[in-house]
Design a protein around this motif. Structure first.
Motif, PDB file in Angstrom:
ATOM      1  N   UNK A 169      -6.018   6.030  -5.138  1.00 16.99           N
ATOM      2  CA  UNK A 169      -4.701   6.080  -5.433  1.00 16.99           C
ATOM      3  C   UNK A 169      -3.990   4.778  -6.252  1.00 16.99           C
ATOM      4  N   UNK A 170      -4.750   3.753  -5.876  1.00 17.17           N
ATOM      5  CA  UNK A 170      -4.378   2.561  -6.510  1.00 17.17           C
ATOM      6  C   UNK A 170      -4.393   2.507  -8.115  1.00 17.17           C
ATOM      7  N   UNK A 171      -5.451   3.428  -8.612  1.00 18.92           N
ATOM      8  CA  UNK A 171      -5.634   3.606  -9.956  1.00 18.92           C
ATOM      9  C   UNK A 171      -4.342   4.325 -10.633  1.00 18.92           C
ATOM     10  N   UNK A 172      -4.110   5.118  -9.725  1.00 16.77           N
ATOM     11  CA  UNK A 172      -2.777   6.153 -10.065  1.00 16.77           C
ATOM     12  C   UNK A 172      -1.568   5.297 -10.418  1.00 16.77           C
ATOM     13  N   UNK A 173      -1.529   4.266  -9.394  1.00 18.83           N
ATOM     14  CA  UNK A 173      -0.191   3.320  -9.225  1.00 18.83           C
ATOM     15  C   UNK A 173      -0.337   2.656 -10.501  1.00 18.83           C
ATOM     16  N   UNK A 174      -1.797   2.017 -11.031  1.00 22.88           N
ATOM     17  CA  UNK A 174      -1.647   1.069 -12.032  1.00 22.88           C
ATOM     18  C   UNK A 174      -1.267   2.040 -13.547  1.00 22.88           C
ATOM     19  N   UNK A 231       0.866  -8.735  -4.947  1.00 22.75           N
ATOM     20  CA  UNK A 231       0.264  -7.334  -5.290  1.00 22.75           C
ATOM     21  C   UNK A 231       0.677  -6.528  -4.050  1.00 22.75           C
ATOM     22  N   UNK A 232       1.431  -7.078  -3.324  1.00 25.75           N
ATOM     23  CA  UNK A 232       1.892  -5.958  -1.906  1.00 25.75           C
ATOM     24  C   UNK A 232       2.565  -4.780  -2.430  1.00 25.75           C
ATOM     25  N   UNK A 233       3.386  -5.406  -3.633  1.00 26.23           N
ATOM     26  CA  UNK A 233       4.504  -4.318  -3.798  1.00 26.23           C
ATOM     27  C   UNK A 233       4.020  -3.137  -4.479  1.00 26.23           C
ATOM     28  N   UNK A 234       3.051  -3.271  -5.252  1.00 29.65           N
ATOM     29  CA  UNK A 234       2.191  -2.016  -6.183  1.00 29.65           C
ATOM     30  C   UNK A 234       0.863  -1.643  -6.125  1.00 29.65           C
ATOM     31  N   UNK A 235       0.257  -2.310  -5.046  1.00 29.13           N
ATOM     32  CA  UNK A 235      -1.135  -2.084  -4.656  1.00 29.13           C
ATOM     33  C   UNK A 235      -1.453  -1.725  -3.293  1.00 29.13           C
ATOM     34  N   UNK A 236      -2.562  -0.890  -2.934  1.00 28.46           N
ATOM     35  CA  UNK A 236      -2.797  -0.454  -1.935  1.00 28.46           C
ATOM     36  C   UNK A 236      -3.549  -1.262  -0.720  1.00 28.46           C
ATOM     37  N   UNK A 237      -3.585  -1.381   0.440  1.00 34.62           N
ATOM     38  CA  UNK A 237      -4.382  -2.090   1.151  1.00 34.62           C
ATOM     39  C   UNK A 237      -5.741  -2.480   0.807  1.00 34.62           C
ATOM     40  N   UNK A 238      -6.640  -1.340   0.565  1.00 36.81           N
ATOM     41  CA  UNK A 238      -7.861  -1.333  -0.002  1.00 36.81           C
ATOM     42  C   UNK A 238      -7.907  -2.370  -1.334  1.00 36.81           C
ATOM     43  N   UNK A 239      -7.106  -1.980  -2.130  1.00 38.64           N
ATOM     44  CA  UNK A 239      -6.937  -2.719  -3.434  1.00 38.64           C
ATOM     45  C   UNK A 239      -6.709  -4.529  -2.975  1.00 38.64           C
ATOM     46  N   UNK A 240      -6.120  -4.704  -2.227  1.00 38.33           N
ATOM     47  CA  UNK A 240      -5.656  -6.170  -1.660  1.00 38.33           C
ATOM     48  C   UNK A 240      -6.878  -6.928  -1.085  1.00 38.33           C
ATOM     49  N   UNK A 241      -7.797  -5.999  -0.395  1.00 38.96           N
ATOM     50  CA  UNK A 241      -8.999  -6.713  -0.235  1.00 38.96           C
ATOM     51  C   UNK A 241      -9.923  -7.075  -1.397  1.00 38.96           C
ATOM     52  N   UNK A 242      -9.819  -6.340  -2.352  1.00 39.84           N
ATOM     53  CA  UNK A 242     -10.563  -6.932  -3.770  1.00 39.84           C
ATOM     54  C   UNK A 242      -9.988  -8.142  -4.402  1.00 39.84           C
ATOM     55  N   UNK A 243      -8.672  -8.057  -4.447  1.00 39.79           N
ATOM     56  CA  UNK A 243      -7.785  -9.051  -5.055  1.00 39.79           C
ATOM     57  C   UNK A 243      -8.033 -10.396  -4.110  1.00 39.79           C
ATOM     58  N   UNK A 244      -8.199 -10.319  -2.883  1.00 41.95           N
ATOM     59  CA  UNK A 244      -8.408 -11.348  -2.205  1.00 41.95           C
ATOM     60  C   UNK A 244     -10.008 -11.959  -2.520  1.00 41.95           C
ATOM     61  N   UNK A 274     -12.018  -3.236 -16.208  1.00 40.92           N
ATOM     62  CA  UNK A 274     -11.247  -2.267 -15.158  1.00 40.92           C
ATOM     63  C   UNK A 274     -10.328  -1.324 -15.719  1.00 40.92           C
ATOM     64  N   UNK A 275      -9.608  -1.904 -16.704  1.00 40.33           N
ATOM     65  CA  UNK A 275      -8.504  -1.088 -17.672  1.00 40.33           C
ATOM     66  C   UNK A 275      -9.439  -0.120 -18.650  1.00 40.33           C
ATOM     67  N   UNK A 276     -10.444  -0.718 -19.362  1.00 34.27           N
ATOM     68  CA  UNK A 276     -11.293   0.177 -20.095  1.00 34.27           C
ATOM     69  C   UNK A 276     -11.882   1.207 -19.378  1.00 34.27           C
ATOM     70  N   UNK A 277     -12.396   1.081 -18.189  1.00 38.03           N
ATOM     71  CA  UNK A 277     -12.846   2.166 -17.382  1.00 38.03           C
ATOM     72  C   UNK A 277     -11.792   3.416 -17.166  1.00 38.03           C
ATOM     73  N   UNK A 278     -10.516   2.762 -16.503  1.00 41.37           N
ATOM     74  CA  UNK A 278      -9.656   3.496 -16.378  1.00 41.37           C
ATOM     75  C   UNK A 278      -9.131   4.375 -17.766  1.00 41.37           C
TER      76      UNK A 278
END
Length: 287
Positions: A169-174, A231-244, A274-278
């Motif tokens: 879902x986070x990839x879809x948001x990006x 990052x809270x505005x546009x990323x999901x909780x799982x992604x925030x773990x990785x951002x941390x 990350x962007x190249x993979x997407x």
């Protein structure tokens, strides 16, 4: 009599000797000349008080909020169209031209504070000492970030059943925020993001927080929290773990090397891959 004559002659000769135009005066030695402050110690802000460091953080945060508010308000006023879908499409097109403007803005604000405080760029970790090694360590930092990234994914896959779905879902948001561009443009775009975020969060904010608190640990923790909040505005909780995780890795290498270069390189390469993979995995579904 002879001794007196010789003494008088010597005095006369001394009196007739040319007098130098100027006599050098003794000058107080600086802390750098005495070796008390090494060049790399500038990141510790030895000449800045805690109150001054706190004031600098407040000033920069206030200016950033003002600039962001004006920019968003101006954009919304310019896009005064009733169709939200059309407004969203226009914002996606304008996000890339806005990146260099945003990066230039943060540079201008921080440069103003450094000039006002008479602080060198070393105080935000930007210098050429050990440049080749720091560039290589940037690649190592990116590798370490990915190692932690996949380790967390593996652990979370077992302990958090919805973790992988949240990442999708986070990839879809990006892909909904950023338009699909040529991979060569991704080089430029991800570099700007890496430079912008590292200069502000690690180079400026973290170092000033260390001066305020007197602790690198407290500075790393607080700057990481501040890094995660936007990052809270546009990323999901799982992604925030990785951002941390990313923030902690890049903060540690910055403190270790007293240089921002490894963090900038590591952050840039991490985002780029990350962007190249997407780009290749999403294919035509990423419009």
């Amino acid at each position: 009599m002879g001794d007196q004559y010789e003494s008088a002659s010597a005095d006369d000769r001394f009196a007739e000797a040319p007098v130098p135009d100027g006599i050098p005066l003794a000058r107080p030695l600086s802390a750098e000349a005495l070796g008390l402050i090494r060049p790399l110690d500038e990141i510790l802000l030895p000449r800045s008080s805690r109150l001054a460091a706190l004031a600098d953080v407040g000033l920069v945060l206030a200016l950033l909020i003002i600039v962001e508010t004006i920019a968003v308000s101006a954009l919304d006023a310019y896009l005064a169209v009733p169709d939200d879908a059309t407004k969203s499409d226009i914002k996606r097109v304008m996000i890339l031209p806005f990146l260099p403007i945003r990066t230039g803005g943060i540079f201008a604000i921080i440069a103003f504070v450094l000039f006002m405080r008479r602080q060198p760029t070393r105080s935000i970790g930007i210098h050429r000492d050990g440049l080749a090694l720091n560039l290589l360590l940037g690649v190592a930092a990116m590798t370490a970030a990915y190692a932690f990234y996949f380790a967390v994914i593996g652990i979370a896959f077992l302990a958090w059943p919805g973790f992988i779905e949240q990442l999708r879902e986070n990839a879809s948001r990006i892909t909904g925020i950023f338009p699909r561009v040529d991979p060569r443009w991704l080089l430029f775009m991800t570099l700007l993001v890496g430079v912008y975020e590292e200069v502000f969060f690690r180079g400026f904010l973290m170092t000033r927080l260390r001066r305020v608190t007197g602790s690198w640990t407290a500075a790393v923790v607080v700057s990481t929290v501040v890094f995660v909040v936007p990052h809270l505005a546009d990323q999901v909780p799982a992604a925030l773990v990785l951002v941390t995780i990313l923030s902690l890795v890049f903060s540690i290498v910055t403190v270790w090397r007293k240089s921002l270069i490894p963090a900038i390189v590591g952050h840039w390469l991490f985002n780029l891959f990350q962007f190249l993979a997407m780009y290749f995995l999403a294919g035509d579904s990423w419009q």
